[in-house]
Enzyme design. Structure first.
Site, mmCIF file in Angstrom:
data_model
loop_
_atom_site.group_PDB
_atom_site.id
_atom_site.type_symbol
_atom_site.label_atom_id
_atom_site.label_comp_id
_atom_site.label_asym_id
_atom_site.label_seq_id
_atom_site.Cartn_x
_atom_site.Cartn_y
_atom_site.Cartn_z
ATOM 1 N N ASP A 38 0.816 -1.217 0.000
ATOM 2 C CA ASP A 38 0.000 0.000 0.000
ATOM 3 C C ASP A 38 0.852 1.271 0.000
ATOM 4 O OD1 ASP A 38 1.003 -0.290 2.485
ATOM 5 O OD2 ASP A 38 -0.895 -0.011 3.557
ATOM 6 N N HIS A 242 24.458 0.509 -18.113
ATOM 7 C CA HIS A 242 23.350 0.870 -17.219
ATOM 8 C C HIS A 242 23.514 0.271 -15.827
ATOM 9 C CE1 HIS A 242 20.598 1.951 -20.838
ATOM 10 N NE2 HIS A 242 21.402 2.933 -20.485
ATOM 11 N N ASP A 259 27.393 8.686 -13.434
ATOM 12 C CA ASP A 259 26.426 9.298 -14.358
ATOM 13 C C ASP A 259 25.206 9.635 -13.507
ATOM 14 O OD1 ASP A 259 24.560 9.938 -16.294
ATOM 15 O OD2 ASP A 259 25.063 8.265 -17.616
ATOM 16 N N ASP A 270 21.942 15.829 -16.807
ATOM 17 C CA ASP A 270 22.478 14.493 -17.108
ATOM 18 C C ASP A 270 23.981 14.643 -17.299
ATOM 19 O OD1 ASP A 270 22.920 11.920 -17.962
ATOM 20 O OD2 ASP A 270 21.760 12.080 -19.811
ATOM 21 N N HIS A 349 27.634 3.335 -28.012
ATOM 22 C CA HIS A 349 26.395 4.115 -27.902
ATOM 23 C C HIS A 349 26.537 5.413 -28.681
ATOM 24 C CE1 HIS A 349 28.303 6.831 -24.978
ATOM 25 N NE2 HIS A 349 28.753 5.764 -24.345
ATOM 26 N N HIS A 353 21.629 12.792 -26.766
ATOM 27 C CA HIS A 353 20.170 12.739 -26.915
ATOM 28 C C HIS A 353 19.618 14.089 -26.497
ATOM 29 C CE1 HIS A 353 20.194 12.272 -22.513
ATOM 30 N NE2 HIS A 353 21.165 11.404 -22.699
ATOM 31 N N HIS A 360 15.735 11.462 -21.567
ATOM 32 C CA HIS A 360 15.846 11.221 -23.011
ATOM 33 C C HIS A 360 14.621 11.918 -23.590
ATOM 34 C CE1 HIS A 360 18.327 7.427 -21.931
ATOM 35 N NE2 HIS A 360 19.046 8.525 -21.899
ATOM 36 N N GLU A 383 28.130 12.984 -24.932
ATOM 37 C CA GLU A 383 28.606 12.009 -23.966
ATOM 38 C C GLU A 383 29.339 10.816 -24.581
ATOM 39 O OE1 GLU A 383 25.462 9.559 -22.223
ATOM 40 O OE2 GLU A 383 23.957 10.866 -23.121
ATOM 41 N N TYR A 387 35.021 2.046 -23.616
ATOM 42 C CA TYR A 387 34.868 0.990 -22.611
ATOM 43 C C TYR A 387 35.647 -0.225 -23.110
ATOM 44 C CZ TYR A 387 30.949 4.198 -22.206
ATOM 45 O OH TYR A 387 30.184 5.339 -22.143
ATOM 46 N N ARG A 405 33.507 7.666 -19.568
ATOM 47 C CA ARG A 405 32.527 8.476 -20.305
ATOM 48 C C ARG A 405 32.587 9.881 -19.732
ATOM 49 N NH1 ARG A 405 28.435 5.506 -20.018
ATOM 50 N NH2 ARG A 405 27.168 6.324 -18.327
ATOM 51 N N GLU A 407 30.210 13.354 -19.962
ATOM 52 C CA GLU A 407 28.915 13.815 -20.476
ATOM 53 C C GLU A 407 28.594 15.213 -19.971
ATOM 54 O OE1 GLU A 407 25.482 11.493 -19.139
ATOM 55 O OE2 GLU A 407 24.300 12.269 -20.803
HETATM 56 N N1 GLY Z 1 21.983 8.750 -17.916
HETATM 57 C C1 GLY Z 1 21.385 8.341 -19.111
HETATM 58 C C2 GLY Z 1 22.130 8.827 -20.248
HETATM 59 O O1 GLY Z 1 23.225 9.310 -20.122
HETATM 60 O O2 GLY Z 1 21.646 8.819 -21.345
HETATM 61 MN MN MN Z 2 23.939 10.236 -18.393
HETATM 62 MN MN MN Z 3 22.741 11.070 -21.307
#
Ligand code: GLY
Ligand code: MN
Ligand code: MN
Length: 438
Positions: A38, A242, A259, A270, A349, A353, A360, A383, A387, A405, A407
């Site tokens: 609940d 992720h 991240d 982000d 990747h 975005h 996103h 970003e 890797y 990474r 970003e």
């Molecule tokens: N944290 C999600 C991305 O960087 O797209």
């Molecule tokens: Mn990110």
């Molecule tokens: Mn991102």
């Protein structure tokens, strides 16, 4: 810092001006989602609904009826209820949404099924985004079917159900000055949180220690929730894109990739930074780091109005592939390695975005099959990353398990772009200096 009532009104007016004549738009609020038995997850409003209303309650539906003389902007929402409000908190009620949220009229949500068919009847097009909420989908189709059963009495069912996203998401893609002010604040809060994590990082501590200081840093500035689940990946965990377990002990000699970005008044930041847990990059870590940084700086320099969406990505691919060749991680001709996608073993990747109310964010990346040109007011992330999988047996062992990474969030300006997240260092020497001073 909040978006004013008049801006919400303008957004609705602009949307209605682009809707077909004789149409109706139906935009439901998000629902509460049960977390366990609940108790519910913290409520997060649907971004389209929020963009058009600023209203933060569940169980509500906005109806836009362009040209309707008795009122074009209607809201169905929860009624006032002293008993429920005692337990669950204040509700605006229909009167509140008219007075404080600029609706022309409002009704209790419990009357929706009774009133909606009459409002829709005679309108040729319904704008509604199907497939996001089964219950509302069925409800909307139920209204249409109800009108169909009345055709012999002269009722006119709508001929078309169209996705509102085609119009609305183009509007959301270009940020207004007040949206940019909020996004700058989200970026500042998030940058400060990353700086704090760098200062507090020590080998032997756990990834969740850094996650918790980031969370604390967000919340104490009024950004109670992250815009997405924070990633704190040390060592080879940085190579899992992720990763959110965030429960490993951080080892001396490894890097940690964070991240994390807050949500502030609905808008996301982000940011990713990668730094050495003991405060000093090893030669291999620094070498890879500098390739990623070089590609990111080149992509930022290439982000300008008129350039195609994919251009900054292509720039990162080129710099990273050349860097991988220089380090001996790839061998061959630059163009061939790009053409064959060989770099995707290390950089799998895209470079970014759209960013906004959703991390996103909405908005098409292509128009008529072609990458769209960048325009002032668009906000995007840049970003790139490299890797090197821990089990990549094709590379010298010294590179294995390194994941980097970097970003940032940028807004496209008239002449180029402005980096919203410059409050946290990314130059390797600057990071080391900040960590050494802690
Ligand atoms: N944290 C999600 C991305 O960087 O797209
Ligand atoms: Mn990110
Ligand atoms: Mn991102």
């Amino acid at each position: 810092m909040k978006i004013g009532k008049s801006e919400y009104a303008l957004r609705r007016k602009r949307l209605m001006s682009e809707m077909a004549p004789d149409s109706v738009a139906i935009i439901p609020a998000a629902r509460e989602v049960t977390r366990s038995r609940d108790t519910a997850y913290p409520f997060r409003q649907n971004s389209d609904f929020y963009y058009l209303t600023g209203f933060q309650e569940p169980d509500a539906v906005l109806l836009l009826l362009p040209g309707r003389r008795q009122g074009q902007v209607l809201m169905f929402c929860r009624d006032r209820d002293p008993e429920r409000e005692l337990w669950d908190g204040y509700r605006e009620g229909p009167e509140g949404v008219v007075q404080r949220f600029g609706m022309n009229d409002a009704y209790p949500i419990s009357d929706l099924d009774e009133i909606a068919p009459g409002l829709i009847e005679g309108r040729s097009t319904i704008y509604y985004s199907m497939g996001h909420d089964d219950l509302v989908d069925r409800q909307v189709l139920g209204w249409v079917n109800h009108i169909r059963t009345q055709v012999r009495t002269g009722a006119k069912p709508p001929g078309d159900i169209s996705d509102l996203a085609f119009i609305l998401h183009e509007h959301r893609l270009i940020k207004s000055d007040s949206e940019l002010r909020i996004m700058q604040r989200a970026a500042d809060i998030s940058s400060e949180a990353h700086c704090r994590a760098m200062r507090e990082c020590r080998s032997g501590r756990f990834e969740y220690h850094l996650e918790s200081s980031i969370q604390h840093s967000f919340a104490e500035k009024g950004a109670r929730f992250p815009a997405y689940n924070s990633i704190v990946g040390s060592g080879k965990n940085a190579c899992c894109l992720h990763y959110t377990e965030n429960d490993a002990k951080m080892a001396d000699g490894d890097l940690v990739l964070i991240d994390a970005g807050c949500e502030y008044h609905g808008y996301a930041a982000d940011i990713t930074r990668t730094f050495p847990i003991n405060g000093r990059f090893s030669p291999e870590q620094r070498a890879i780091y500098n390739v990623v940084l070089k590609s990111q700086l080149a992509a930022i320099a290439a982000t300008k109005p008129g350039k195609k969406w994919n251009h900054p990505h292509d720039v990162t691919v080129k710099v990273i592939t050349q860097g991988l060749i220089d380090l001996g991680l790839l061998s061959g001709n630059l163009n061939d390695l790009i053409e064959s996608g060989a770099y995707t073993d290390f950089y799998m990747h895209r470079a970014g975005h759209w960013l906004g109310l959703d991390v996103h964010d909405v908005g098409d990346y292509r128009i008529n099959g072609k990458w769209r040109p960048l325009e002032p007011g668009m906000v995007l992330t840049i970003e790139p990353g490299i890797y090197v999988a821990a089990d990549n047996m094709t590379v010298d062992p010294k590179w294995r398990g390194i994941g980097v990474r970097i970003e940032d969030d940028v807004v496209v300006t008239e002449s180029g772009c402005h980096v919203l997240t410059s409050g946290v260092p990314k130059d390797a020497d600057e990071i080391e200096a900040l960590m050494a001073a802690a």
